[in-house]
Design a protein around this motif. Structure first.
Motif, PDB file in Angstrom:
ATOM      1  N   GLY A 105      48.187  41.702  52.245  1.00  0.00           N
ATOM      2  CA  GLY A 105      48.580  42.781  51.364  1.00  0.00           C
ATOM      3  C   GLY A 105      48.089  42.613  49.939  1.00  0.00           C
ATOM      4  O   GLY A 105      47.553  41.570  49.571  1.00  0.00           O
ATOM      5  N   PRO A 106      48.275  43.656  49.139  1.00  0.00           N
ATOM      6  CA  PRO A 106      47.772  43.610  47.772  1.00  0.00           C
ATOM      7  C   PRO A 106      48.531  42.661  46.863  1.00  0.00           C
ATOM      8  O   PRO A 106      48.051  42.303  45.800  1.00  0.00           O
ATOM      9  N   VAL A 107      49.740  42.241  47.257  1.00  0.00           N
ATOM     10  CA  VAL A 107      50.471  41.281  46.427  1.00  0.00           C
ATOM     11  C   VAL A 107      50.547  39.917  47.087  1.00  0.00           C
ATOM     12  O   VAL A 107      51.276  39.050  46.645  1.00  0.00           O
ATOM     13  N   GLY A 108      49.798  39.709  48.162  1.00  0.00           N
ATOM     14  CA  GLY A 108      49.776  38.420  48.839  1.00  0.00           C
ATOM     15  C   GLY A 108      49.169  37.338  47.958  1.00  0.00           C
ATOM     16  O   GLY A 108      48.387  37.606  47.052  1.00  0.00           O
ATOM     17  N   THR A 109      49.543  36.103  48.232  1.00  0.00           N
ATOM     18  CA  THR A 109      49.086  35.000  47.387  1.00  0.00           C
ATOM     19  C   THR A 109      47.579  34.843  47.402  1.00  0.00           C
ATOM     20  O   THR A 109      46.988  34.514  46.377  1.00  0.00           O
ATOM     21  N   GLU A 110      46.956  35.092  48.536  1.00  0.00           N
ATOM     22  CA  GLU A 110      45.499  34.938  48.591  1.00  0.00           C
ATOM     23  C   GLU A 110      44.798  35.972  47.703  1.00  0.00           C
ATOM     24  O   GLU A 110      43.849  35.669  46.996  1.00  0.00           O
ATOM     25  N   ALA A 111      45.309  37.210  47.731  1.00  0.00           N
ATOM     26  CA  ALA A 111      44.719  38.260  46.886  1.00  0.00           C
ATOM     27  C   ALA A 111      44.933  37.954  45.414  1.00  0.00           C
ATOM     28  O   ALA A 111      44.033  38.139  44.587  1.00  0.00           O
ATOM     29  N   VAL A 112      46.121  37.452  45.072  1.00  0.00           N
ATOM     30  CA  VAL A 112      46.417  37.130  43.675  1.00  0.00           C
ATOM     31  C   VAL A 112      45.541  35.978  43.194  1.00  0.00           C
ATOM     32  O   VAL A 112      44.997  36.012  42.089  1.00  0.00           O
ATOM     33  N   GLN A 113      45.377  34.949  44.029  1.00  0.00           N
ATOM     34  CA  GLN A 113      44.558  33.798  43.633  1.00  0.00           C
ATOM     35  C   GLN A 113      43.081  34.155  43.556  1.00  0.00           C
ATOM     36  O   GLN A 113      42.349  33.603  42.748  1.00  0.00           O
ATOM     37  N   VAL A 145      34.323  50.934  34.278  1.00  0.00           N
ATOM     38  CA  VAL A 145      34.583  50.714  35.707  1.00  0.00           C
ATOM     39  C   VAL A 145      33.395  50.013  36.372  1.00  0.00           C
ATOM     40  O   VAL A 145      33.576  49.131  37.218  1.00  0.00           O
ATOM     41  N   ALA A 146      32.179  50.371  35.988  1.00  0.00           N
ATOM     42  CA  ALA A 146      30.986  49.724  36.568  1.00  0.00           C
ATOM     43  C   ALA A 146      30.932  48.252  36.196  1.00  0.00           C
ATOM     44  O   ALA A 146      30.650  47.396  37.048  1.00  0.00           O
ATOM     45  N   ILE A 147      31.220  47.935  34.937  1.00  0.00           N
ATOM     46  CA  ILE A 147      31.204  46.525  34.516  1.00  0.00           C
ATOM     47  C   ILE A 147      32.258  45.741  35.276  1.00  0.00           C
ATOM     48  O   ILE A 147      32.022  44.627  35.739  1.00  0.00           O
ATOM     49  N   LYS A 148      33.445  46.322  35.426  1.00  0.00           N
ATOM     50  CA  LYS A 148      34.513  45.630  36.138  1.00  0.00           C
ATOM     51  C   LYS A 148      34.135  45.402  37.604  1.00  0.00           C
ATOM     52  O   LYS A 148      34.329  44.317  38.145  1.00  0.00           O
ATOM     53  N   GLY A 149      33.595  46.434  38.249  1.00  0.00           N
ATOM     54  CA  GLY A 149      33.213  46.301  39.653  1.00  0.00           C
ATOM     55  C   GLY A 149      32.109  45.282  39.868  1.00  0.00           C
ATOM     56  O   GLY A 149      32.163  44.471  40.788  1.00  0.00           O
ATOM     57  N   LEU A 150      31.100  45.308  39.005  1.00  0.00           N
ATOM     58  CA  LEU A 150      30.003  44.341  39.144  1.00  0.00           C
ATOM     59  C   LEU A 150      30.464  42.928  38.843  1.00  0.00           C
ATOM     60  O   LEU A 150      30.003  41.972  39.456  1.00  0.00           O
ATOM     61  N   GLY A 151      31.382  42.791  37.893  1.00  0.00           N
ATOM     62  CA  GLY A 151      31.897  41.463  37.559  1.00  0.00           C
ATOM     63  C   GLY A 151      32.734  40.865  38.672  1.00  0.00           C
ATOM     64  O   GLY A 151      32.748  39.656  38.869  1.00  0.00           O
ATOM     65  N   ARG A 152      33.446  41.704  39.413  1.00  0.00           N
ATOM     66  CA  ARG A 152      34.314  41.226  40.500  1.00  0.00           C
ATOM     67  C   ARG A 152      33.611  41.171  41.851  1.00  0.00           C
ATOM     68  O   ARG A 152      34.152  40.589  42.802  1.00  0.00           O
ATOM     69  N   TYR A 153      32.436  41.731  41.955  1.00  0.00           N
ATOM     70  CA  TYR A 153      31.763  41.822  43.254  1.00  0.00           C
ATOM     71  C   TYR A 153      31.620  40.472  43.972  1.00  0.00           C
ATOM     72  O   TYR A 153      31.944  40.379  45.161  1.00  0.00           O
ATOM     73  N   PRO A 154      31.165  39.401  43.300  1.00  0.00           N
ATOM     74  CA  PRO A 154      31.028  38.135  44.031  1.00  0.00           C
ATOM     75  C   PRO A 154      32.347  37.630  44.608  1.00  0.00           C
ATOM     76  O   PRO A 154      32.383  37.125  45.732  1.00  0.00           O
ATOM     77  N   GLU A 155      33.442  37.761  43.859  1.00  0.00           N
ATOM     78  CA  GLU A 155      34.744  37.307  44.358  1.00  0.00           C
ATOM     79  C   GLU A 155      35.211  38.160  45.531  1.00  0.00           C
ATOM     80  O   GLU A 155      35.750  37.644  46.511  1.00  0.00           O
ATOM     81  N   LEU A 156      35.010  39.465  45.430  1.00  0.00           N
ATOM     82  CA  LEU A 156      35.454  40.363  46.494  1.00  0.00           C
ATOM     83  C   LEU A 156      34.614  40.192  47.751  1.00  0.00           C
ATOM     84  O   LEU A 156      35.109  40.353  48.865  1.00  0.00           O
ATOM     85  N   ARG A 157      33.359  39.862  47.577  1.00  0.00           N
ATOM     86  CA  ARG A 157      32.494  39.644  48.744  1.00  0.00           C
ATOM     87  C   ARG A 157      32.895  38.361  49.468  1.00  0.00           C
ATOM     88  O   ARG A 157      32.912  38.312  50.698  1.00  0.00           O
ATOM     89  N   VAL A 161      40.105  39.941  51.189  1.00  0.00           N
ATOM     90  CA  VAL A 161      41.531  40.263  51.115  1.00  0.00           C
ATOM     91  C   VAL A 161      41.910  40.749  49.714  1.00  0.00           C
ATOM     92  O   VAL A 161      42.863  41.500  49.560  1.00  0.00           O
ATOM     93  N   GLY A 162      41.150  40.392  48.712  1.00  0.00           N
ATOM     94  CA  GLY A 162      41.432  40.837  47.350  1.00  0.00           C
ATOM     95  C   GLY A 162      40.945  42.244  47.060  1.00  0.00           C
ATOM     96  O   GLY A 162      41.297  42.815  46.027  1.00  0.00           O
ATOM     97  N   ALA A 163      40.156  42.831  47.948  1.00  0.00           N
ATOM     98  CA  ALA A 163      39.590  44.162  47.698  1.00  0.00           C
ATOM     99  C   ALA A 163      40.674  45.228  47.582  1.00  0.00           C
ATOM    100  O   ALA A 163      40.597  46.106  46.727  1.00  0.00           O
ATOM    101  N   GLU A 164      41.689  45.150  48.431  1.00  0.00           N
ATOM    102  CA  GLU A 164      42.763  46.141  48.369  1.00  0.00           C
ATOM    103  C   GLU A 164      43.491  46.047  47.036  1.00  0.00           C
ATOM    104  O   GLU A 164      43.758  47.061  46.388  1.00  0.00           O
ATOM    105  N   ARG A 165      43.801  44.844  46.609  1.00  0.00           N
ATOM    106  CA  ARG A 165      44.473  44.657  45.313  1.00  0.00           C
ATOM    107  C   ARG A 165      43.581  45.166  44.183  1.00  0.00           C
ATOM    108  O   ARG A 165      44.050  45.804  43.244  1.00  0.00           O
ATOM    109  N   PHE A 166      42.293  44.878  44.259  1.00  0.00           N
ATOM    110  CA  PHE A 166      41.360  45.308  43.228  1.00  0.00           C
ATOM    111  C   PHE A 166      41.325  46.832  43.129  1.00  0.00           C
ATOM    112  O   PHE A 166      41.417  47.392  42.041  1.00  0.00           O
TER     113      PHE A 166
END
Length: 192
Positions: A105-113, A145-157, A161-166
């Motif tokens: 889920g979006p508040v799960g520990t793995e997504a938060v970490q 929004v583009a800067i945020k998405g590009l900055g988070r892309y490596p972590e989300l890839r 599990v963090g994609a839903e929270r993002f």
């Protein structure tokens, strides 16, 4: 523009930015918790990780294939002594609503970490979105929004599990910032 009008404009800008940041710090976690409860109620949250084989209760015989082995012998009862208390489930984190054993889920520990620094990034995102609207440059929201998405892309890839929270957090934060920015811009329009 008179001094008092300039002071009023500065006050509106400052109040809008503060409302955007502080309100977003309340709204975004609330939306994430609501989404987690909703998906959990609909059965969308993946089950907790399998703890592995569960030992049989004391005194039960474990069936085994083939000749009688140590695995098919009766399990001895636990030693006498004070009873061992059952493990107490962990209390949910008041900020996220997640329990340490909840991986989904979006508040799960793995997504938060996975999405470390999300609070600070959200604050900067809301400041930038509200600022763009106050400055009369709504196209700047696309840049934020583009800067945020590009900055988070490596972590989300690496950690999907963090994609839903993002996604949920970004949309909730952006909508709140846009609403406060538009409200501030409307008030500035009246003042000018």
């Amino acid at each position: 523009m008179s001094f008092t009008t300039g002071l009023a404009v500065a006050g509106v800008v400052l109040a809008t930015l503060v409302l955007s940041v502080l309100g977003g710090m309340l709204v975004t976690p609330w939306v994430l918790r609501a989404a987690a409860r909703r998906s959990e109620a609909e059965g969308e949250v993946p089950p907790a990780r399998d703890p592995g084989p569960v030992p049989p209760p004391p005194g039960r015989v474990v069936p085994a294939a083939g000749p009688r082995t140590a695995a098919s012998a009766p399990v001895p009862p636990p030693p006498a002594g004070p009873p061992v208390p059952a493990p107490v489930p962990s209390a949910p984190d008041p900020a996220t609503g997640a329990t340490p054993s909840d991986p989904g889920g979006p508040v799960g520990t793995e997504a938060v970490q996975t999405l470390r620094g999300g609070t600070w990034i959200g604050i900067l995102e809301r400041l930038a979105i509200a600022g763009c609207l106050l400055a009369g440059y709504p196209a700047g929201i696309a840049v934020v929004v583009a800067i945020k998405g590009l900055g988070r892309y490596p972590e989300l890839r690496e950690h999907p599990v963090g994609a839903e929270r993002f996604l949920i957090g970004t949309l909730a934060s952006s909508i709140w910032a846009a609403a406060t920015g538009l409200l501030g811009a409307a008030i500035l329009g009246v003042l000018r």
